[in-house]
Design a protein around this motif. Sequence first.
Motif, short mmCIF file in Angstrom:
data_model
loop_
_atom_site.label_atom_id
_atom_site.label_comp_id
_atom_site.label_asym_id
_atom_site.label_seq_id
_atom_site.Cartn_x
_atom_site.Cartn_y
_atom_site.Cartn_z
N ALA A 203 5.99 -0.86 8.34
CA ALA A 203 5.44 0.43 7.95
C ALA A 203 4.68 0.39 6.98
O ALA A 203 3.60 1.16 6.71
N LEU A 204 5.13 -0.22 5.75
CA LEU A 204 4.33 -0.38 4.30
C LEU A 204 2.68 -0.94 4.90
O LEU A 204 1.91 -0.65 4.30
N ALA A 205 2.73 -1.97 5.55
CA ALA A 205 1.60 -2.92 6.06
C ALA A 205 0.58 -1.82 6.94
O ALA A 205 -0.48 -2.04 6.63
N GLU A 206 1.30 -0.82 7.68
CA GLU A 206 0.37 0.02 8.23
C GLU A 206 -0.34 1.16 7.26
O GLU A 206 -1.40 1.45 7.61
N GLN A 207 0.26 1.08 6.27
CA GLN A 207 -0.41 2.04 5.13
C GLN A 207 -1.26 1.04 4.17
O GLN A 207 -1.71 1.68 3.18
N GLY A 208 -1.39 -0.19 4.44
CA GLY A 208 -2.01 -1.03 3.63
C GLY A 208 -1.37 -1.19 2.32
O GLY A 208 -2.04 -1.55 1.26
N ARG A 209 0.00 -1.41 2.14
CA ARG A 209 0.63 -1.26 1.23
C ARG A 209 1.96 -2.67 1.46
O ARG A 209 1.65 -3.29 2.54
N GLU B 128 12.32 -5.67 7.62
CA GLU B 128 11.27 -5.84 8.47
C GLU B 128 10.62 -4.49 8.81
O GLU B 128 9.47 -4.43 9.03
N VAL B 129 11.44 -3.65 9.34
CA VAL B 129 11.04 -2.33 9.48
C VAL B 129 10.14 -1.73 8.60
O VAL B 129 9.02 -1.04 8.74
N ALA C 143 17.52 -4.64 -0.46
CA ALA C 143 18.60 -5.53 0.31
C ALA C 143 19.94 -5.31 -0.30
O ALA C 143 20.92 -5.42 0.33
N VAL C 144 20.15 -5.07 -1.51
CA VAL C 144 21.64 -4.89 -2.08
C VAL C 144 22.08 -3.46 -1.77
O VAL C 144 23.35 -3.34 -1.86
N LEU C 145 21.18 -2.60 -1.24
CA LEU C 145 21.83 -1.11 -0.66
C LEU C 145 22.77 -1.29 0.27
O LEU C 145 22.18 -1.84 1.28
#
Length: 71
Positions: free
Chosen positions: A55-61, A50-51, A39-41
Amino acid sequence: MTSRIFDIPGLPAPARRALVRNGLTSFEAVAACDERDLAVLHGVGQRTIEVLRRALAEQGRGFGDPTPPTR
């Protein structure tokens, strides 16, 4: 399923550039980060978080999870 962070649909261009500029081009690299670190970037906001979370959740991460899931 995409394997590169910058191919994620809906990832804003400024966020994509910020991630690439900071060497965060893979799911492993982004998953190893904490949301607050991202978030600081400049160019990364709540929408990007959120995006990336979806995307990470779709990868199981998830954030803070540097180890790829076993299948």
